[in-house]
Scaffold this active site. Structure first.
Site, mmCIF file in Angstrom:
data_model
loop_
_atom_site.group_PDB
_atom_site.id
_atom_site.type_symbol
_atom_site.label_atom_id
_atom_site.label_comp_id
_atom_site.label_asym_id
_atom_site.label_seq_id
_atom_site.Cartn_x
_atom_site.Cartn_y
_atom_site.Cartn_z
ATOM 1 N N ASP A 48 0.865 -1.184 0.000
ATOM 2 C CA ASP A 48 0.000 0.000 0.000
ATOM 3 C C ASP A 48 0.900 1.232 0.000
ATOM 4 O O ASP A 48 1.690 1.431 0.935
ATOM 5 C CB ASP A 48 -0.875 -0.016 1.268
ATOM 6 C CG ASP A 48 -2.233 0.617 1.037
ATOM 7 O OD1 ASP A 48 -3.236 0.038 1.495
ATOM 8 O OD2 ASP A 48 -2.279 1.680 0.374
ATOM 9 N N ASP B 222 -2.847 4.789 -2.320
ATOM 10 C CA ASP B 222 -3.867 5.397 -1.467
ATOM 11 C C ASP B 222 -4.250 6.794 -1.963
ATOM 12 O O ASP B 222 -3.378 7.650 -2.135
ATOM 13 C CB ASP B 222 -3.285 5.496 -0.045
ATOM 14 C CG ASP B 222 -4.307 5.907 0.974
ATOM 15 O OD1 ASP B 222 -5.306 5.187 1.111
ATOM 16 O OD2 ASP B 222 -4.116 6.956 1.604
ATOM 17 N N GLU C 23 -6.330 4.175 -5.778
ATOM 18 C CA GLU C 23 -7.605 4.445 -5.117
ATOM 19 C C GLU C 23 -8.015 5.858 -5.505
ATOM 20 O O GLU C 23 -7.304 6.815 -5.202
ATOM 21 C CB GLU C 23 -7.482 4.327 -3.595
ATOM 22 C CG GLU C 23 -8.817 4.491 -2.915
ATOM 23 C CD GLU C 23 -8.728 4.810 -1.444
ATOM 24 O OE1 GLU C 23 -7.741 5.442 -1.052
ATOM 25 O OE2 GLU C 23 -9.646 4.438 -0.696
ATOM 26 N N HIS D 137 -11.035 -2.675 3.706
ATOM 27 C CA HIS D 137 -10.847 -2.317 5.119
ATOM 28 C C HIS D 137 -11.581 -1.027 5.494
ATOM 29 O O HIS D 137 -11.631 -0.658 6.665
ATOM 30 C CB HIS D 137 -9.352 -2.175 5.391
ATOM 31 C CG HIS D 137 -8.767 -1.050 4.596
ATOM 32 N ND1 HIS D 137 -8.657 -1.095 3.216
ATOM 33 C CD2 HIS D 137 -8.333 0.149 4.968
ATOM 34 C CE1 HIS D 137 -8.165 0.038 2.783
ATOM 35 N NE2 HIS D 137 -7.957 0.815 3.818
ATOM 36 N N ASP D 138 -12.114 -0.330 4.483
ATOM 37 C CA ASP D 138 -12.854 0.918 4.736
ATOM 38 C C ASP D 138 -14.362 0.716 4.641
ATOM 39 O O ASP D 138 -15.108 1.685 4.811
ATOM 40 C CB ASP D 138 -12.500 1.971 3.672
ATOM 41 C CG ASP D 138 -11.108 2.506 3.823
ATOM 42 O OD1 ASP D 138 -10.515 2.894 2.795
ATOM 43 O OD2 ASP D 138 -10.596 2.519 4.964
HETATM 44 O O1 TEU Z 1 -9.274 5.855 2.052
HETATM 45 C C1 TEU Z 1 -9.734 7.021 1.381
HETATM 46 C C2 TEU Z 1 -11.196 6.927 1.317
HETATM 47 O O2 TEU Z 1 -11.849 7.116 0.315
HETATM 48 C C3 TEU Z 1 -11.800 6.497 2.574
HETATM 49 O O3 TEU Z 1 -10.938 6.981 3.602
HETATM 50 C C4 TEU Z 1 -13.125 7.135 2.835
HETATM 51 O O4 TEU Z 1 -13.048 8.517 2.588
HETATM 52 C C5 TEU Z 1 -13.360 6.884 4.306
HETATM 53 O O5 TEU Z 1 -13.425 5.494 4.428
HETATM 54 C C6 TEU Z 1 -14.564 7.603 4.814
HETATM 55 O O6 TEU Z 1 -15.685 7.212 4.016
HETATM 56 C C7 TEU Z 1 -7.868 5.687 2.098
HETATM 57 C C8 TEU Z 1 -7.617 4.461 2.947
HETATM 58 O O7 TEU Z 1 -8.196 3.324 2.319
HETATM 59 C C9 TEU Z 1 -8.237 4.715 4.301
HETATM 60 O O8 TEU Z 1 -8.126 3.557 5.128
HETATM 61 C C10 TEU Z 1 -7.501 5.882 4.948
HETATM 62 O O9 TEU Z 1 -8.157 6.209 6.152
HETATM 63 C C11 TEU Z 1 -7.521 7.113 4.034
HETATM 64 O O10 TEU Z 1 -7.260 6.839 2.665
HETATM 65 C C12 TEU Z 1 -6.414 8.071 4.478
HETATM 66 O O11 TEU Z 1 -5.169 7.479 4.174
#
Ligand code: TEU
Ligand code: CA
Length: 559
Positions: free
Chosen positions: A101, A202, A259, A333-334
């Site tokens: 990542d 990311d 992403e 994971h989000d």
């Molecule tokens: O996620 C960006 C993103 O789109 C999500 O954070 C979304 O905005 C969030 O889940 C609220 O809806 C990436 C990573 O996948 C995430 O785990 C990190 O928290 C974020 O960037 C910051 O690095």
């Protein structure tokens, strides 16, 4: 088949591992790299080709590793660099690749660069970050952080605000500074030269900010986070990524997935079309935003199938028209667990398999999030103190301060919190589900005694065995990789499409509802049912009567 050898990622299935929650081998309750090495046989049995590891670098853990303080060091919670190199070589020996990542829109505020940057405005590292003077005694503009509150924080020692699109402990890097680009290229080269097979990048579409840092659009009703649409896909983003590709990526045999929140299919095509020389694919969010409400993801809304078919088909058509390539995912994971959000827990096994069919038979590279292959579901914690995620905890307070009751706020977190996907992997029915001999860093889902890997490995009708077959089909049938996607017009809750190549055809159909559905599809009798998540096929020549979450894959060779 229209796929050259360096496009191995077009025929691959990726398994996403959240290391902290995968497998703990030293009893500290935290998953670790040796824990992944220990499970490589399991992953090989599933049949996956690539592992994507969420960040494993040194980090204070404010955002569970997405706040990096040393890009060249392994987080000691996960183990050592030797542990990582052993994992990488063991995976390669089993024919499994590993992508890491790459989090370079921002660093941790504990990164040495930022610690220097706050010392003075003329410090060498000050311009590694984005600093602006205040406006009328407050923040430079109205941008919000994705985790709530302002996206700006004031630093007394330099008398300026710095930008943080995420937590204030995650200051955004200034990509207009060539020194920053050079640092990122060094980081990428360091890992790729070790044999890492690529990166998930990311929020890579946020690295170029629009000049002037003007106020974002006053969002109607959105009370929380996600201000990207003011900063996504900025003026230099393609220039920066093309440079990373030509300077570093092009020197290795890699797979990259960016992403890219708040990006349309046509915008995404600019990153992934074959002559872009930027990324292989991107993660889009349109299907993730179908159940958004006034607090963004934190709403009690549920998606509807008609919208899901519309957005997924849009991405299939537009990227295909632009020689682009899709990533395919239900969860990560989000996001909440796929069965809970897009399926139905009362039909857990059938809907897990139905979602597997409808995703894995589309055109693109499928991503399986750890636990999806055994149909894990949302955790449903009962108290805010059970939640770990900075985003969830901030959102909970925003919901309460906007007048939502504690019950309503908790119900929304139970449906949509990122913690749902971060509860420990469920290996067996023993204590802590075999995840750890210690105290798990995050509560397990209480259903681990009935939903676990061991149970699925020993049941011929398990979600695991079904996912094994889906992956095997992708490896065996070229039509799944190269066949044209064509939506079949059906009633709202039935999702059906064809895959068409010069030699093969698939008809894929799934009933994404708890009600019976009818699929009017002629000449199916000329097809062979390849895979089916119920025990028999109620098929007569004119119509298929589909039971709740019933899904089938039909196949025929074309002369
Ligand atoms: O996620 C960006 C993103 O789109 C999500 O954070 C979304 O905005 C969030 O889940 C609220 O809806 C990436 C990573 O996948 C995430 O785990 C990190 O928290 C974020 O960037 C910051 O690095
Ligand atoms: Ca551990």
């Amino acid at each position: 088949m229209m796929m050259n050898s360096d496009e191995w990622w077009k025929k691959s299935v990726v398994y996403q591992i959240y290391p902290k929650s995968f497998n703990d081998t030293n009893g500290d309750g935290i998953g670790d790299l040796n824990g992944i090495t220990e499970k490589l046989d399991y992953l090989q049995k599933l049949g996956v080709d690539v592992l994507w590891l969420n960040p494993i670098y040194e980090s204070p853990g404010i955002d569970n590793g997405y706040d990096i303080s040393n890009y060249y060091g392994i987080n000691p919670e996960f183990g050592s660099m030797d542990d990582f190199e052993r994992l990488l070589s063991s995976a390669h020996r089993k024919g499994i690749k590993i992508i890491l990542d790459l989090v370079v829109n921002h660093t941790s505020s504990q990164h040495p660069w930022f610690k220097e940057a706050v010392k003075s405005r003329d410090n060498k590292y000050h311009d590694y970050y984005i600093w602006k003077p205040g406006r009328n005694g407050g923040a430079p503009n109205n941008w919000g952080s994705s985790f709530g509150g302002s996206a700006w924080k004031y630093v007394e020692s330099v008398g300026e605000y710095y930008l943080h699109l995420f937590a204030e402990e995650q200051p955004d890097l200034n990509w207009e500074n060539p020194a920053v680009v050079e640092e990122v290229e060094k980081i990428m080269d360091f890992w790729l030269s070790k044999g890492v097979d690529g990166f998930r990048m990311d929020v890579i579409n946020l690295i170029s900010k629009y000049p002037g840092y003007k106020d974002g659009p006053k969002k109607k009703g959105v009370q929380y986070g996600d201000y990207y649409d003011g900063v996504a896909n900025g003026p230099h983003v393609h220039e920066y990524i093309k440079k990373l590709n030509s300077d570093v990526l092009s020197k290795y045999d890699t797979m990259t997935v960016g992403e890219t929140p708040h990006t349309t299919p046509n915008e995404a095509a600019q990153y992934v079309k074959s002559d872009a020389h930027e990324l292989n694919m991107v993660f889009q969010f349109d299907h993730m935003h179908l159940d958004y409400g006034k607090y963004g993801r934190y709403s009690g809304n549920r998606y509807n199938v008609k919208d899901l078919k519309r957005v997924m088909t849009k991405w299939q058509y537009v990227l295909d028209q632009n020689s682009g390539w899709n990533s395919l995912y239900w969860s990560n994971h989000d996001q909440p667990r796929a069965v809970s959000r897009f399926g139905n827990e009362k039909y857990r096994v059938a809907s897990a398999k139905c979602l597997g069919v409808l995703l894995h038979m589309q055109k693109g590279t499928p991503f399986i999030y750890q636990g999806e292959e055994i149909g894990m579901v949302n955790a449903k914690f009962n108290d805010i103190s059970d939640y770990n995620d900075v985003d969830a905890k901030n959102a909970y307070h925003v919901l309460l301060s906007n007048g939502e009751s504690k019950q309503e706020a908790l119900k929304i977190l139970q449906m949509k919190s990122r913690d749902n996907a971060r509860t420990p992997m469920q290996w067996n029915a023993s204590e802590n589900s075999g995840f750890t001999p210690g105290k798990p860093w995050l509560q397990l889902n209480k259903n681990y005694t009935s939903i676990n890997v061991d149970k699925d490995l020993h049941s011929k009708d398990s979600v695991f065995q079904f996912y094994q077959q889906l992956i095997r089909l992708r490896h065996e049938l070229d039509v799944i990789t190269v066949g044209k996607y064509q939506l079949i017009d059906t009633d709202d809750d039935i999702f059906a499409f064809e895959r068409i190549s010069s030699t093969e055809r698939l008809v894929v159909v799934g009933n994404l509802s708890t009600r019976k559905g009818v699929f009017e599809k002629h000449n199916l009798e000329k097809y062979t049912p390849l895979l089916h998540n119920y025990d028999n096929v109620l098929l007569n020549s004119e119509r298929l009567v589909l039971r709740p979450f019933e899904a089938l894959i039909f196949y025929k060779k074309v002369k």
